[in-house]
Structure formats: C-alpha cells, structure tokens
Motif scaffolding. Structure first.
Motif, mmCIF file in Angstrom:
data_model
loop_
_atom_site.group_PDB
_atom_site.id
_atom_site.type_symbol
_atom_site.label_atom_id
_atom_site.label_comp_id
_atom_site.label_asym_id
_atom_site.label_seq_id
_atom_site.Cartn_x
_atom_site.Cartn_y
_atom_site.Cartn_z
ATOM 1 N N ALA A 151 21.349 -50.404 39.752
ATOM 2 C CA ALA A 151 21.466 -50.517 38.295
ATOM 3 C C ALA A 151 20.579 -49.494 37.589
ATOM 4 C CB ALA A 151 21.108 -51.932 37.855
ATOM 5 N N VAL A 152 19.355 -49.365 38.042
ATOM 6 C CA VAL A 152 18.426 -48.412 37.413
ATOM 7 C C VAL A 152 18.922 -46.984 37.614
ATOM 8 C CG1 VAL A 152 16.082 -47.476 37.502
ATOM 9 C CG2 VAL A 152 16.439 -49.946 37.559
ATOM 10 N N TRP A 153 19.309 -46.639 38.826
ATOM 11 C CA TRP A 153 19.819 -45.287 39.101
ATOM 12 C C TRP A 153 21.039 -44.978 38.247
ATOM 13 C CZ3 TRP A 153 19.623 -45.252 45.166
ATOM 14 C CH2 TRP A 153 18.372 -44.825 45.579
ATOM 15 N N SER A 154 21.937 -45.936 38.128
ATOM 16 C CA SER A 154 23.161 -45.710 37.360
ATOM 17 C C SER A 154 22.855 -45.385 35.903
ATOM 18 C CB SER A 154 24.063 -46.944 37.434
ATOM 19 O OG SER A 154 24.466 -47.184 38.753
ATOM 20 N N VAL A 155 21.951 -46.129 35.313
ATOM 21 C CA VAL A 155 21.593 -45.888 33.913
ATOM 22 C C VAL A 155 20.952 -44.510 33.748
ATOM 23 C CG1 VAL A 155 20.051 -46.615 32.043
ATOM 24 C CG2 VAL A 155 21.396 -48.308 33.298
ATOM 25 N N LEU A 156 20.021 -44.184 34.631
ATOM 26 C CA LEU A 156 19.324 -42.903 34.501
ATOM 27 C C LEU A 156 20.265 -41.721 34.754
ATOM 28 C CD1 LEU A 156 15.930 -43.857 36.133
ATOM 29 C CD2 LEU A 156 16.375 -43.406 33.711
ATOM 30 N N LYS A 157 21.144 -41.837 35.724
ATOM 31 C CA LYS A 157 22.102 -40.763 35.991
ATOM 32 C C LYS A 157 23.056 -40.584 34.812
ATOM 33 C CE LYS A 157 22.079 -40.683 41.013
ATOM 34 N NZ LYS A 157 21.644 -39.322 41.227
ATOM 35 N N ALA A 158 23.489 -41.674 34.207
ATOM 36 C CA ALA A 158 24.371 -41.591 33.042
ATOM 37 C C ALA A 158 23.658 -40.904 31.882
ATOM 38 C CB ALA A 158 24.843 -42.981 32.632
ATOM 39 N N LYS A 159 22.398 -41.249 31.673
ATOM 40 C CA LYS A 159 21.628 -40.602 30.606
ATOM 41 C C LYS A 159 21.446 -39.118 30.875
ATOM 42 C CE LYS A 159 18.977 -44.451 28.790
ATOM 43 N NZ LYS A 159 18.994 -44.195 27.365
ATOM 44 N N ARG B 86 23.434 -37.150 32.509
ATOM 45 C CA ARG B 86 24.701 -36.442 32.301
ATOM 46 C C ARG B 86 24.971 -36.142 30.834
ATOM 47 N NH1 ARG B 86 28.039 -40.381 34.543
ATOM 48 N NH2 ARG B 86 26.727 -40.945 36.267
ATOM 49 N N LEU B 87 24.375 -36.905 29.933
ATOM 50 C CA LEU B 87 24.603 -36.718 28.503
ATOM 51 C C LEU B 87 23.658 -35.704 27.857
ATOM 52 C CD1 LEU B 87 25.171 -40.450 27.489
ATOM 53 C CD2 LEU B 87 26.906 -38.685 27.839
ATOM 54 N N LYS C 232 21.925 -32.407 26.531
ATOM 55 C CA LYS C 232 22.419 -31.121 26.011
ATOM 56 C C LYS C 232 22.009 -29.968 26.923
ATOM 57 C CE LYS C 232 22.401 -28.348 21.803
ATOM 58 N NZ LYS C 232 21.922 -28.259 20.421
ATOM 59 N N TYR C 233 20.809 -30.053 27.490
ATOM 60 C CA TYR C 233 20.288 -29.014 28.385
ATOM 61 C C TYR C 233 20.104 -29.611 29.781
ATOM 62 C CZ TYR C 233 19.337 -26.880 23.899
ATOM 63 O OH TYR C 233 19.469 -26.377 22.636
ATOM 64 N N PRO C 234 21.073 -29.416 30.668
ATOM 65 C CA PRO C 234 21.027 -30.068 31.981
ATOM 66 C C PRO C 234 19.892 -29.603 32.894
ATOM 67 C CG PRO C 234 22.916 -28.607 31.822
ATOM 68 C CD PRO C 234 22.281 -28.633 30.474
ATOM 69 N N ASN C 235 19.231 -28.510 32.556
ATOM 70 C CA ASN C 235 18.093 -28.042 33.350
ATOM 71 C C ASN C 235 16.796 -28.067 32.557
ATOM 72 O OD1 ASN C 235 19.584 -27.502 35.719
ATOM 73 N ND2 ASN C 235 20.309 -25.600 34.821
ATOM 74 N N GLY C 236 16.780 -28.787 31.446
ATOM 75 C CA GLY C 236 15.603 -28.847 30.585
ATOM 76 C C GLY C 236 14.592 -29.878 31.054
ATOM 77 N N PHE C 237 13.583 -30.041 30.229
ATOM 78 C CA PHE C 237 12.491 -30.960 30.546
ATOM 79 C C PHE C 237 12.998 -32.375 30.804
ATOM 80 C CE2 PHE C 237 9.525 -34.226 29.125
ATOM 81 C CZ PHE C 237 8.459 -33.985 29.974
ATOM 82 N N MET C 238 13.857 -32.883 29.930
ATOM 83 C CA MET C 238 14.321 -34.270 30.069
ATOM 84 C C MET C 238 15.128 -34.456 31.352
ATOM 85 S SD MET C 238 12.916 -36.063 27.830
ATOM 86 C CE MET C 238 13.768 -37.582 28.172
ATOM 87 N N ALA C 239 15.845 -33.445 31.789
ATOM 88 C CA ALA C 239 16.586 -33.550 33.057
ATOM 89 C C ALA C 239 15.612 -33.751 34.211
ATOM 90 C CB ALA C 239 17.441 -32.310 33.278
ATOM 91 N N HIS C 240 14.522 -33.001 34.197
ATOM 92 C CA HIS C 240 13.502 -33.152 35.241
ATOM 93 C C HIS C 240 12.803 -34.512 35.121
ATOM 94 C CE1 HIS C 240 14.038 -29.118 36.703
ATOM 95 N NE2 HIS C 240 13.907 -28.657 35.479
ATOM 96 N N PHE C 241 12.573 -34.931 33.893
ATOM 97 C CA PHE C 241 11.964 -36.243 33.663
ATOM 98 C C PHE C 241 12.848 -37.353 34.234
ATOM 99 C CE2 PHE C 241 11.492 -40.066 31.037
ATOM 100 C CZ PHE C 241 10.146 -40.325 31.240
ATOM 101 N N TYR C 242 14.148 -37.283 33.962
ATOM 102 C CA TYR C 242 15.068 -38.294 34.508
ATOM 103 C C TYR C 242 15.118 -38.237 36.031
ATOM 104 C CZ TYR C 242 16.912 -39.696 29.950
ATOM 105 O OH TYR C 242 17.046 -40.202 28.684
ATOM 106 N N GLN C 243 15.038 -37.040 36.581
ATOM 107 C CA GLN C 243 15.063 -36.910 38.040
ATOM 108 C C GLN C 243 13.853 -37.604 38.670
ATOM 109 O OE1 GLN C 243 15.209 -32.838 39.367
ATOM 110 N NE2 GLN C 243 16.292 -33.399 41.227
ATOM 111 N N ILE C 244 12.686 -37.404 38.087
ATOM 112 C CA ILE C 244 11.482 -38.090 38.572
ATOM 113 C C ILE C 244 11.613 -39.596 38.341
ATOM 114 C CG2 ILE C 244 9.002 -38.404 38.157
ATOM 115 C CD1 ILE C 244 8.951 -35.356 37.523
ATOM 116 N N SER C 245 12.126 -39.975 37.178
ATOM 117 C CA SER C 245 12.296 -41.396 36.857
ATOM 118 C C SER C 245 13.239 -42.091 37.825
ATOM 119 C CB SER C 245 12.824 -41.562 35.429
ATOM 120 O OG SER C 245 11.871 -41.087 34.511
ATOM 121 N N GLU C 246 14.249 -41.381 38.317
ATOM 122 C CA GLU C 246 15.179 -41.964 39.280
ATOM 123 C C GLU C 246 14.471 -42.356 40.574
ATOM 124 O OE1 GLU C 246 18.444 -39.264 39.906
ATOM 125 O OE2 GLU C 246 19.000 -39.328 37.798
ATOM 126 N N GLN C 247 13.387 -41.697 40.885
ATOM 127 C CA GLN C 247 12.626 -42.018 42.094
ATOM 128 C C GLN C 247 11.608 -43.128 41.856
ATOM 129 O OE1 GLN C 247 13.600 -40.608 44.992
ATOM 130 N NE2 GLN C 247 15.147 -39.689 43.680
#
Length: 124
Positions: free
Chosen positions: A27-35, A37-38, A40-55
């Motif tokens: 459930a947690v992974w699904s929410v973070l991955k969905a966020k 994907r939305l 604007k900058y798929p390689n920006g700071f927030m993308a890296h933040f979500y990647q760390i958050s997924e772990q």
C-alpha cells in the motif's frame, strides 16, 4: 490510501504478521509510486525524495502500526530525532542564515549531533 483501511488490516488478528506487513508495504509503495509518476520533473529533487521514501516509509509504517513494541519504540525515537533536526535547521536561534557557508556548517553540525544521538541510543 486511507489510513483507516491500513489500520484495519494491521489490527486484524486473523491475518499473519507476514501478510499484514506485506499488505502495508504494498500500500505504501503504491501510493509513493503513483505520486512520483505525477511529478512535473521526473529526475528532480522530489523524485529522489520519493525514491528514498519508498525504502524507508514501509518500515516506518510497520513500526508505527505493527505489533512489534521494540520496533515501535525505535520508530518513535527516530521520528523525534528527525523532527528535532528539522526544527534546528529552521531555527534562527540555532542556525546562522547569514551566508550559504555558515548555514551549511550549522546544518551539518546539527545533522551530526542527531546522527550521534541515534548511534548512542541504538548501540546499547
């Protein structure tokens, strides 16, 4: 993901702890991955933040909602240290906002202190 549904699964005494943990993690992974994907900058700071958050987030969620009291204590301590660090780095009394160099020195100092606190707590 609705918090009440997750809590209902985790507190269901008829399900095994392994199943509960897997369901919570998914459930947690699904929410973070969905966020992610939305973004604007798929390689920006927030993308890296979500990647760390997924772990980190699934373990923290299991720690807060799961049956393991020791893990819950660790998660609460880690959360308190993290919140304390954030308060420190945004405090005008604890950080010098006069130059980038002084601010970065103060942030590094506070980070090291919090890491040391966590290290001391978990080395016992």
């Amino acid at each position: 993901m609705c918090k009440s549904y997750v809590i209902a699964v985790v507190q269901n005494r008829f399900l095994s702890n392994g199943f509960k943990e897997t369901a919570l993690t998914t459930a947690v992974w699904s929410v973070l991955k969905a966020k992610r994907r939305l973004l604007k900058y798929p390689n920006g700071f927030m993308a890296h933040f979500y990647q760390i958050s997924e772990q980190i987030s699934p373990l923290m969620a299991w720690g807060f909602f799961g049956p393991d009291d020791n893990l819950r204590e660790v998660c609460h301590y880690f959360r308190e240290e993290t919140i304390g660090f954030l308060k420190d780095i945004f405090s005008f009394q604890k950080c010098r906002f006069t130059s980038v160099e002084e601010l970065s020195d103060d942030i590094l100092k506070h980070m090291r202190q919090r890491v040391d606190n966590i290290g001391v707590k978990f080395s016992n």
